[in-house]
Design a protein around this motif. Structure first.
Motif, PDB file in Angstrom:
ATOM      1  N   ASP A  26       0.853  -1.185   0.000  1.00 36.70           N
ATOM      2  CA  ASP A  26       0.000   0.000   0.000  1.00 36.70           C
ATOM      3  C   ASP A  26       0.895   1.243   0.000  1.00 36.70           C
ATOM      4  OD1 ASP A  26      -1.369   2.282   1.620  1.00 36.70           O
ATOM      5  OD2 ASP A  26      -3.037   1.004   0.981  1.00 36.70           O
ATOM      6  N   THR A  27       0.727   2.096  -0.989  1.00 35.19           N
ATOM      7  CA  THR A  27       1.615   3.246  -1.177  1.00 35.19           C
ATOM      8  C   THR A  27       1.612   4.181   0.028  1.00 35.19           C
ATOM      9  OG1 THR A  27       1.231   3.145  -3.552  1.00 35.19           O
ATOM     10  CG2 THR A  27       2.164   5.177  -2.704  1.00 35.19           C
ATOM     11  N   GLU A  28       0.430   4.518   0.538  1.00 31.83           N
ATOM     12  CA  GLU A  28       0.369   5.433   1.688  1.00 31.83           C
ATOM     13  C   GLU A  28       1.016   4.824   2.912  1.00 31.83           C
ATOM     14  OE1 GLU A  28      -3.834   6.314   1.857  1.00 31.83           O
ATOM     15  OE2 GLU A  28      -3.408   8.329   1.097  1.00 31.83           O
ATOM     16  N   ARG A  62      -0.895   3.410  12.333  1.00 35.07           N
ATOM     17  CA  ARG A  62      -1.454   2.224  13.022  1.00 35.07           C
ATOM     18  C   ARG A  62      -1.873   1.163  12.018  1.00 35.07           C
ATOM     19  NH1 ARG A  62      -4.017   6.072  16.088  1.00 35.07           N
ATOM     20  NH2 ARG A  62      -5.973   5.786  14.953  1.00 35.07           N
ATOM     21  N   GLU A  63      -2.556   1.594  10.952  1.00 31.87           N
ATOM     22  CA  GLU A  63      -2.995   0.650   9.915  1.00 31.87           C
ATOM     23  C   GLU A  63      -1.795  -0.027   9.245  1.00 31.87           C
ATOM     24  OE1 GLU A  63      -5.310   2.953   7.200  1.00 31.87           O
ATOM     25  OE2 GLU A  63      -7.004   3.166   8.587  1.00 31.87           O
ATOM     26  N   ALA A  64      -0.768   0.759   8.988  1.00 29.50           N
ATOM     27  CA  ALA A  64       0.424   0.220   8.321  1.00 29.50           C
ATOM     28  C   ALA A  64       1.088  -0.826   9.215  1.00 29.50           C
ATOM     29  CB  ALA A  64       1.402   1.352   7.986  1.00 29.50           C
ATOM     30  N   LEU A  65       1.219  -0.526  10.488  1.00 37.27           N
ATOM     31  CA  LEU A  65       1.841  -1.486  11.410  1.00 37.27           C
ATOM     32  C   LEU A  65       0.988  -2.735  11.544  1.00 37.27           C
ATOM     33  CD1 LEU A  65       3.180   0.837  14.245  1.00 37.27           C
ATOM     34  CD2 LEU A  65       4.476  -0.223  12.370  1.00 37.27           C
ATOM     35  N   ALA A  66      -0.318  -2.560  11.626  1.00 36.05           N
ATOM     36  CA  ALA A  66      -1.228  -3.712  11.737  1.00 36.05           C
ATOM     37  C   ALA A  66      -1.119  -4.584  10.489  1.00 36.05           C
ATOM     38  CB  ALA A  66      -2.659  -3.239  11.945  1.00 36.05           C
ATOM     39  N   GLY A  67      -0.988  -3.948   9.327  1.00 39.19           N
ATOM     40  CA  GLY A  67      -0.842  -4.704   8.089  1.00 39.19           C
ATOM     41  C   GLY A  67       0.449  -5.485   8.017  1.00 39.19           C
TER      42      GLY A  67
END
Length: 70
Positions: A26-28, A62-67
């Motif tokens: 995911d780029t963002e 948070r979303e990036a770390l969860a992913g």
């Protein structure tokens, strides 16, 4: 040995982060993680560069770390 060991450890750690962040598709999510952990930018800089509010950056982070965990 102390200082050189630290720099070797820091370089190894940066390589681990670099590899993990490169795997984020995911780029963002990739961008926010790279800015924070590879470019060592603070949240104000990241928010300004990405065009988001700080709370939005925190959410993306948070979303990036969860992913990365899954």
């Amino acid at each position: 040995h102390g200082k050189s060991d630290f720099f070797v450890f820091a370089a190894d750690l940066k390589a681990v982060f670099d590899t993990a962040i490169k795997a984020v598709t995911d780029t963002e999510h990739h961008d926010i993680l790279a800015k924070r952990y590879l470019e060592f930018k603070d949240w104000n800089q990241i928010a300004e560069e990405m065009g988001y509010s700080k709370p939005s950056c925190y959410r993306l982070h948070r979303e990036a770390l969860a992913g990365m965990k899954s």
